[in-house]
Design an enzyme around this catalytic site. Structure first.
Site, PDB file in Angstrom:
ATOM      1  N   LYS A 129       0.848  -1.189   0.000  1.00 32.27           N
ATOM      2  CA  LYS A 129       0.000   0.000   0.000  1.00 32.27           C
ATOM      3  C   LYS A 129       0.882   1.236   0.000  1.00 32.27           C
ATOM      4  O   LYS A 129       1.951   1.246   0.610  1.00 32.27           O
ATOM      5  CB  LYS A 129      -0.865   0.001   1.281  1.00 32.27           C
ATOM      6  CG  LYS A 129      -2.088   0.853   1.172  1.00 32.27           C
ATOM      7  CD  LYS A 129      -3.216   0.148   0.462  1.00 32.27           C
ATOM      8  CE  LYS A 129      -4.443   0.990   0.342  1.00 32.27           C
ATOM      9  NZ  LYS A 129      -5.540   0.302  -0.354  1.00 32.27           N
ATOM     10  N   GLY A 232     -25.123   3.510   1.603  1.00 35.84           N
ATOM     11  CA  GLY A 232     -24.224   4.149   0.635  1.00 35.84           C
ATOM     12  C   GLY A 232     -24.727   3.932  -0.780  1.00 35.84           C
ATOM     13  O   GLY A 232     -24.710   2.805  -1.282  1.00 35.84           O
ATOM     14  N   VAL A 236     -20.583   2.173  -6.115  1.00 37.85           N
ATOM     15  CA  VAL A 236     -20.839   0.733  -6.007  1.00 37.85           C
ATOM     16  C   VAL A 236     -22.304   0.490  -5.647  1.00 37.85           C
ATOM     17  O   VAL A 236     -22.952  -0.394  -6.211  1.00 37.85           O
ATOM     18  CB  VAL A 236     -19.923   0.073  -4.940  1.00 37.85           C
ATOM     19  CG1 VAL A 236     -20.252  -1.399  -4.800  1.00 37.85           C
ATOM     20  CG2 VAL A 236     -18.454   0.250  -5.305  1.00 37.85           C
TER      21      VAL A 236
END
Ligand code: NAD
Length: 437
Positions: A129, A232, A236
């Site tokens: 990361k 949400g 997505v």
């Protein structure tokens, strides 16, 4: 300042410490023979000792690399966790932290998460990361600032000789990736017009559907007549709702804190049994909603000791990263409550899958992507989810722990062509005094 712990310093104080001591580049690498972390500079030995002694977040990370920018005082970093399966792959986050310890812990955790996600997805990548520490005195939206930072990040990545492959992550956008790509080949998530794979949100939503189907099959329940609550309604969440209606779910209840996304979803699904609520970030009503499936597609740590007792659902499966606040105790609470919890990194893999192999080109209905969404392939979202659920039931161990166990075993497998090459790259960087170049 010398007597104060480096870990407790704010990132600004730490950057100042580096400048005063003439340190521009530095690293921490794990020495397998001596079983301890070594630092490039004695002035940073305290951090190496902290890493060596940490039992929570440091899991023999192969190498952590850092560089200070000449302009704007930003700290660039690459956390390489494990490269047995291939180069360490994972996105670069543009973020700010209150302390050095908070920053390092986040990088450690995020890179381990990528090792596990990539291994479970059966892709030939290790885990890593990137984090760029934002200088809070500057405006994050300033185009000149961003261009400089991401161009420098591309050069930094090139200097690491390919042990870490970067990508888009929180705070980083397509334009930033363009600037990274201008300086390095060691990146994915390249914009469409440069031959890259573009936005992965739709495949991610399909991955979540595959996870939900596996959970329902495991419970021997049909998808028809199911009520789903989606937290949400973003990139997505909205395609997920479309796919779920296509699969025949009866009703979907959406929640979002952003009125624009609530409105978008309402107009997109006006012909379906769909309702959307605009909520405040701390609103708890979604957890108490009567539903069969709860799908967290907003932020992390939403499943915790406060929200679990409220839950009325039978299945949790969504795209949000790090949904459990405490992976161990919350995972156990869900198991005890009889809720089938699908760990996020099992089902939200399609983001990385979509960009992971973009250098191999694209074909319609790409088999390299579609196999992850099929029911047959042993490493597909569906099959891996079923495996984890079955093992969890057999061993009476919660799904997050089982998924970690399976992922950790897979992460030890060496790349079929290149072996554990990432580690060799790291050793050569150290031998060639990377920090002095
Ligand atoms: P997004 O920003 O497009 O959508 C997130 C939505 O959640 C936004 O509409 C936001 O307003 C809403 N939201 C934030 N806090 C909320 C709250 N407390 N209650 C209700 N709604 C809230 O992000 P996305 O791309 O749709 O990703 C959703 C999640 O999935 C994120 O956690 C992301 O890290 C994760 N994820 C995404 C991908 C991908 O391909 N986009 C891949 C892997 C993981």
């Amino acid at each position: 300042m010398a007597s104060q712990s480096l870990l407790k310093l704010s990132t600004e104080e730490f950057i100042n410490y580096l400048k005063v001591n003439g340190i521009k580049r530095f690293y921490f690498v794990y020495d397998e023979t001596e079983r301890k972390v070594k630092s490039s500079h004695t002035k940073l030995a305290e951090i190496a000792e902290f890493l060596s002694g940490d039992k929570r977040d440091f899991i023999k990370h192969e190498g952590l690399f850092f560089q200070l920018t000449d302009k704007y005082d930003c700290l660039l970093s690459a956390f390489v966790h494990k490269t047995n399966r291939g180069q360490a792959a994972g996105g670069v986050r543009f973020w700010h932290y209150n302390s050095v310890e908070e920053f390092i812990r986040d990088g450690l955790r995020l890179s381990v998460g990528m090792t596990r996600k990539n291994a479970l997805a059966g892709v030939w990548w290790g885990g890593g990361k990137g984090v760029v520490i934002h200088n809070q005195k500057l405006n994050k939206k300033d185009a000149e600032y961003r261009k400089y930072i991401y161009t420098e990040y591309g050069k930094f990545i090139t200097s690491l000789n390919g042990c870490y492959i970067t990508a888009e992550d929180v705070g980083t956008n397509v334009e930033d990736m363009r600037n990274v790509f201008s300086q390095t080949r060691f990146t994915t998530c390249i914009p469409h017009d440069f031959g890259g794979s573009g936005n992965p949100s739709v495949p991610t939503a399909r991955g979540v559907v595959a996870g939900i189907k596996a959970a329902l099959d495991f419970r021997n329940e049909p998808i028809g007549n199911k009520i789903v609550a989606v937290q949400g309604l973003g990139n997505v969440g909205r395609p997920l709702i479309k796919y779920l209606f296509d699969e025949g779910v009866k009703k979907i209840i959406g929640f979002d804190v952003n009125p624009d996304n609530v409105q978008l979803a309402e107009s997109e699904f006006e012909n379906y049994d769909f309702t959307a609520s605009l909520v405040k970030p701390d609103d708890l009503s979604i957890y108490e909603t009567e539903c069969d499936i709860f799908s967290p597609c907003a932020t992390g740590a939403t499943i915790n000791k406060v929200t679990i007792p409220k839950l009325k659902c039978k299945i949790i499966c969504g795209a949000a990263n790090n949904q459990l606040e405490d992976a161990d105790s919350d995972g156990r609470l869900l198991l005890d409550k009889g809720i089938t919890y699908i760990p996020d990194f099992l089902t939200n893999r399609m983001g990385i899958v979509n960009c992971a192999n973009e250098q191999y080109g694209f074909v319609d209905n790409d088999p390299a992507i579609e196999k992850h969404l099929s029911k047959d392939w042993e490493y597909s979202v569906y099959q891996m989810t079923l495996n984890v659920l079955k093992q969890s039931e057999k061993e009476n161990i919660h799904t997050a722990a089982i998924a970690n166990k399976v992922a950790d075993e897979l992460s030890e497998v060496d790349h079929p062509i290149f072996g554990h090459r990432g580690l060799k790259i790291i050793k050569s960087l150290v031998e060639n005094n990377w920090e002095k170049n």
